[in-house]
Design a protein around this motif. Structure first.
Motif, PDB file in Angstrom:
ATOM      1  N   LYS A  25       0.817  -1.216   0.000  1.00 27.91           N
ATOM      2  CA  LYS A  25       0.000   0.000   0.000  1.00 27.91           C
ATOM      3  C   LYS A  25       0.852   1.268   0.000  1.00 27.91           C
ATOM      4  N   LEU A  26       2.131   1.123   0.316  1.00 29.61           N
ATOM      5  CA  LEU A  26       3.005   2.285   0.468  1.00 29.61           C
ATOM      6  C   LEU A  26       3.574   2.733  -0.874  1.00 29.61           C
ATOM      7  N   ALA A  27       3.840   4.027  -0.976  1.00 30.62           N
ATOM      8  CA  ALA A  27       4.560   4.543  -2.137  1.00 30.62           C
ATOM      9  C   ALA A  27       6.007   4.080  -2.065  1.00 30.62           C
ATOM     10  N   ILE A  28       6.650   3.951  -3.222  1.00 32.93           N
ATOM     11  CA  ILE A  28       8.064   3.580  -3.251  1.00 32.93           C
ATOM     12  C   ILE A  28       8.853   4.653  -2.509  1.00 32.93           C
ATOM     13  N   GLY A  29       9.624   4.229  -1.501  1.00 29.55           N
ATOM     14  CA  GLY A  29      10.305   5.204  -0.660  1.00 29.55           C
ATOM     15  C   GLY A  29      11.700   4.775  -0.258  1.00 29.55           C
ATOM     16  N   PRO A  30      11.956   4.606   1.057  1.00 26.46           N
ATOM     17  CA  PRO A  30      13.295   4.284   1.550  1.00 26.46           C
ATOM     18  C   PRO A  30      13.849   2.969   0.982  1.00 26.46           C
ATOM     19  N   VAL A  31      15.164   2.877   1.012  1.00 29.72           N
ATOM     20  CA  VAL A  31      15.871   1.692   0.515  1.00 29.72           C
ATOM     21  C   VAL A  31      16.835   1.204   1.581  1.00 29.72           C
ATOM     22  N   MET A  32      16.778  -0.077   1.897  1.00 34.46           N
ATOM     23  CA  MET A  32      17.731  -0.692   2.820  1.00 34.46           C
ATOM     24  C   MET A  32      18.678  -1.597   2.035  1.00 34.46           C
ATOM     25  N   TYR A  33      19.941  -1.608   2.446  1.00 28.01           N
ATOM     26  CA  TYR A  33      20.875  -2.608   1.938  1.00 28.01           C
ATOM     27  C   TYR A  33      21.008  -3.643   3.052  1.00 28.01           C
ATOM     28  N   PRO A  34      20.290  -4.774   2.959  1.00 25.83           N
ATOM     29  CA  PRO A  34      20.228  -5.719   4.087  1.00 25.83           C
ATOM     30  C   PRO A  34      21.221  -6.868   3.959  1.00 25.83           C
ATOM     31  N   LEU A  35      22.328  -6.783   4.667  1.00 29.05           N
ATOM     32  CA  LEU A  35      23.305  -7.860   4.659  1.00 29.05           C
ATOM     33  C   LEU A  35      23.014  -8.860   5.774  1.00 29.05           C
ATOM     34  N   ILE A  36      23.223 -10.116   5.477  1.00 32.36           N
ATOM     35  CA  ILE A  36      23.023 -11.166   6.467  1.00 32.36           C
ATOM     36  C   ILE A  36      24.233 -11.255   7.387  1.00 32.36           C
ATOM     37  N   THR A  37      25.413 -11.097   6.824  1.00 31.66           N
ATOM     38  CA  THR A  37      26.657 -11.035   7.593  1.00 31.66           C
ATOM     39  C   THR A  37      27.465  -9.853   7.074  1.00 31.66           C
ATOM     40  N   ARG A  38      28.416  -9.426   7.839  1.00 36.05           N
ATOM     41  CA  ARG A  38      29.270  -8.323   7.403  1.00 36.05           C
ATOM     42  C   ARG A  38      30.071  -8.741   6.180  1.00 36.05           C
ATOM     43  N   GLY A  39      30.165  -7.835   5.193  1.00 41.75           N
ATOM     44  CA  GLY A  39      30.933  -8.119   3.989  1.00 41.75           C
ATOM     45  C   GLY A  39      30.052  -8.550   2.828  1.00 41.75           C
ATOM     46  N   GLU A  40      30.462  -8.182   1.624  1.00 37.36           N
ATOM     47  CA  GLU A  40      29.729  -8.537   0.410  1.00 37.36           C
ATOM     48  C   GLU A  40      30.646  -9.308  -0.534  1.00 37.36           C
ATOM     49  N   ARG A  41      30.054 -10.281  -1.273  1.00 36.87           N
ATOM     50  CA  ARG A  41      30.805 -11.142  -2.189  1.00 36.87           C
ATOM     51  C   ARG A  41      30.492 -10.852  -3.653  1.00 36.87           C
TER      52      ARG A  41
ATOM     53  N   PRO B  61      11.940   5.173   7.308  1.00 41.81           N
ATOM     54  CA  PRO B  61      10.609   4.582   7.422  1.00 41.81           C
ATOM     55  C   PRO B  61      10.139   4.607   8.881  1.00 41.81           C
ATOM     56  N   ASP B  62       8.871   4.913   9.091  1.00 44.78           N
ATOM     57  CA  ASP B  62       8.378   5.085  10.462  1.00 44.78           C
ATOM     58  C   ASP B  62       7.458   3.954  10.909  1.00 44.78           C
ATOM     59  N   THR B  63       7.345   2.894  10.121  1.00 40.16           N
ATOM     60  CA  THR B  63       6.544   1.738  10.514  1.00 40.16           C
ATOM     61  C   THR B  63       7.301   0.464  10.157  1.00 40.16           C
ATOM     62  N   ASP B  64       6.879  -0.647  10.756  1.00 40.74           N
ATOM     63  CA  ASP B  64       7.490  -1.939  10.402  1.00 40.74           C
ATOM     64  C   ASP B  64       7.286  -2.253   8.928  1.00 40.74           C
ATOM     65  N   ALA B  65       6.098  -1.919   8.425  1.00 39.69           N
ATOM     66  CA  ALA B  65       5.821  -2.168   7.009  1.00 39.69           C
ATOM     67  C   ALA B  65       6.747  -1.342   6.129  1.00 39.69           C
ATOM     68  N   GLY B  66       7.069  -0.129   6.557  1.00 37.37           N
ATOM     69  CA  GLY B  66       7.984   0.711   5.800  1.00 37.37           C
ATOM     70  C   GLY B  66       9.391   0.148   5.771  1.00 37.37           C
ATOM     71  N   VAL B  67       9.842  -0.382   6.925  1.00 36.76           N
ATOM     72  CA  VAL B  67      11.164  -1.013   6.981  1.00 36.76           C
ATOM     73  C   VAL B  67      11.181  -2.262   6.105  1.00 36.76           C
ATOM     74  N   PHE B  68      10.095  -3.021   6.178  1.00 36.13           N
ATOM     75  CA  PHE B  68       9.985  -4.239   5.364  1.00 36.13           C
ATOM     76  C   PHE B  68      10.029  -3.903   3.876  1.00 36.13           C
ATOM     77  N   ALA B  69       9.293  -2.881   3.479  1.00 31.10           N
ATOM     78  CA  ALA B  69       9.292  -2.458   2.075  1.00 31.10           C
ATOM     79  C   ALA B  69      10.674  -2.008   1.637  1.00 31.10           C
ATOM     80  N   ALA B  70      11.391  -1.305   2.531  1.00 31.97           N
ATOM     81  CA  ALA B  70      12.746  -0.844   2.214  1.00 31.97           C
ATOM     82  C   ALA B  70      13.693  -2.027   2.024  1.00 31.97           C
ATOM     83  N   LEU B  71      13.512  -3.060   2.838  1.00 32.59           N
ATOM     84  CA  LEU B  71      14.345  -4.259   2.718  1.00 32.59           C
ATOM     85  C   LEU B  71      14.104  -4.939   1.368  1.00 32.59           C
ATOM     86  N   LEU B  72      12.842  -5.106   1.003  1.00 31.75           N
ATOM     87  CA  LEU B  72      12.526  -5.753  -0.267  1.00 31.75           C
ATOM     88  C   LEU B  72      13.085  -4.956  -1.442  1.00 31.75           C
ATOM     89  N   LEU B  73      12.963  -3.636  -1.366  1.00 28.92           N
ATOM     90  CA  LEU B  73      13.470  -2.792  -2.442  1.00 28.92           C
ATOM     91  C   LEU B  73      14.992  -2.852  -2.516  1.00 28.92           C
TER      92      LEU B  73
END
Length: 491
Positions: free
Chosen positions: A322-338, A354-366
């Motif tokens: 339901k949210l507009a495209i907004g924040p972006v998270m770079y979600p690493l599982i462990t430190r470092g990228e391959r 993001p000010d809600t859990d849904a907003g954080v979730f949307a940022a992670l997916l994006l």
């Protein structure tokens, strides 16, 4: 009396379970079974007891064949995790623990391997070996087990051990599993000039064949344990990532399979070796003279378990949609990228608030969607063909909102097969023993599926968020400016 249709068995050894699948030439599933596996983890250490692999495989195959006329089974192939190794004696019995695909203790050994073999590793397209690769781990095992110095021991990949159990004696490994052990894929040989300098004598290494090669036949003892008829052909398999690629039907030049599970893995098909000077991408040698370039990120759906372990993901997805495209998270599982770049110090960050859990979730997916696009920009920059069919597999492909978001950002139609998994890929490979090409087998055995067509209405805002993502990675010094500029230009 009607002739029984041939049935093909695919076996997949993962981290948490062994799985067996029985299918016919049309990809119809006649039986499936699985059995749990356990691991020992502590920091960079990740080990499994190799003895439990065979027990789990036997349990899985017995379950898969419970309602099947076993005498219709025509051939089988085995997939296993890439870079998982141990030492065995000449009879094929384990003499050490098994170091799993992500065991990263061989740090010093990797430095030595890269110092000695750098020119060859660059020629083979991956530049440098990582500490989790099999050759550094082989040196680590040799140094930790000096008591084996006077014994006749040999390097053994995870799939090799299972194939040996099926057949009754040690067998060659395959070029897919041998890649991370330093095999010279261009010349089809072990590079003794490098390995001798590393203290790895030729008798320590198994013979190597191409995937799909007949290794032998199921023995009487293995038949009694697994339920697979004695005399059934066993063909050389591939690593689990390559097997999943086959299971998705990704076998034609220019086609790609994006696997979004715990991590994001991208696998493609090329008619030539694709070289990556940065070493973030490497190429397997596949059947039918194809090359399989690919890489695995340290980001993916596994981050959801860390951030939203107790949440209702269906509700979160509905709210995020339901949210507009907004924040972006770079979600690493462990430190470092391959992949699509190397950055040992990379860590999770958020662009926006993001000010809600849904907003954080949307940022992670994006954020994962942005990383996936960067993966494609990277392989395109390296000259890999990408004009074929794009498939999406892995657990996250079941999330319709996320899959649509990814298709929108990529600007490409994404196909989601019905039953994509490594065990199916191995059944497909096993069926080539009847004389079919890999493409012919996959065309009939990979079934149905759905597709997601990109929505152009969101293209502009998604391109802007992706540009922001690129700038953030570059500013932190993780992303090379050349790939960043290339990715910006493709926008």
């Amino acid at each position: 009396m009607p002739v029984k249709q041939p049935l093909w068995v695919g076996v997949d050894l993962g981290t948490q379970h062994a799985r067996a699948l029985v299918v016919n030439d049309k990809g119809q599933v006649f039986g499936a079974g699985s059995a749990a596996l356990t691991s020992t983890r502590c920091g960079p250490r990740h080990e499994q007891d190799p003895q439990q692999w065979w027990t789990a495989v036997a349990e899985a195959t017995r379950a898969a064949l419970a309602c099947v006329h076993a005498d219709a089974v025509t051939a089988l192939a085995v997939a296993a995790t890439s870079g998982t190794v141990l030492l065995v004696d000449r009879a094929g019995q384990p003499r050490t623990e098994a170091l799993m695909y992500d065991d990263a203790r061989a740090v010093q050994e990797a430095l030595v391997v890269n110092d000695v073999g750098a020119p060859l590793w660059h020629a083979l397209g991956y530049g440098l070996m990582q500490s989790s690769w099999a050759l550094p781990k082989l040196l680590w095992l040799l140094s930790r087990h000096p008591d084996l110095a006077n014994e006749k021991i040999q390097l053994c990949h995870q799939a090799d051990l299972i194939n040996a159990r099926f057949i009754g004696h040690p067998v060659p490994t395959d070029t897919s599993n041998a890649l991370k052990s330093g095999y010279h894929l261009l010349e089809d040989r072990w590079p003794t000039e490098v390995l001798n300098r590393l203290g790895v004598p030729p008798p320590l290494l198994p013979a190597v064949v191409r995937p799909g090669t007949l290794l032998g036949r199921v023995g009487v003892y293995a038949s009694a344990v697994t339920g697979i008829p004695a005399g059934t052909p066993v063909v050389a398999g591939m690593t689990d990532g390559c097997a999943a690629q086959l299971g998705a039907g990704c076998v034609e030049i220019g086609s790609w399979n994006s696997v979004l599970g715990t991590t994001l893995v991208l696998k493609g098909v090329s008619d030539r070796l694709i070289c990556d000077p940065a070493g973030a991408l490497y190429c397997h040698r596949g059947p039918d003279n194809i090359w399989l370039p690919g890489g695995a990120s340290s980001s993916g759906a596994g981050a959801i378990a860390e951030w939203f372990c107790a949440a209702d993901l269906a509700d979160l997805t509905a709210e995020a949609a339901k949210l507009a495209i907004g924040p972006v998270m770079y979600p690493l599982i462990t430190r470092g990228e391959r992949f699509p770049f190397h950055a040992a110090d990379a860590e999770t960050f958020m662009l926006g608030n993001p000010d809600t859990d849904a907003g954080v979730f949307a940022a992670l997916l994006l954020g994962v969607a942005c990383l996936e696009r960067l993966c494609f920009d990277r392989v395109t920059m390296l000259g890999a063909p990408i004009d074929g069919r794009l498939t999406s597999t892995g657990g996250a492909a079941r999330n319709e909102y996320w899959t649509q978001l990814r298709a929108d950002l990529l600007g490409r139609t994404v196909h989601i097969p019905d039953q994509p998994e490594p065990a199916l890929g191995m059944a497909i490979l096993a069926s080539t023993s009847s004389g079919k090409s890999l493409a012919e087998a996959a065309a009939t055995m990979v079934r149905g599926g759905r597709e997601r067509v990109p929505n152009p209405a969101r293209a502009a805002v998604l391109r802007q968020r992706y540009a922001d993502f690129l700038e953030a990675l570059t500013a932190r010094g993780w992303l090379d400016t050349a790939i960043a500029q290339y990715a910006h230009a493709r926008l």
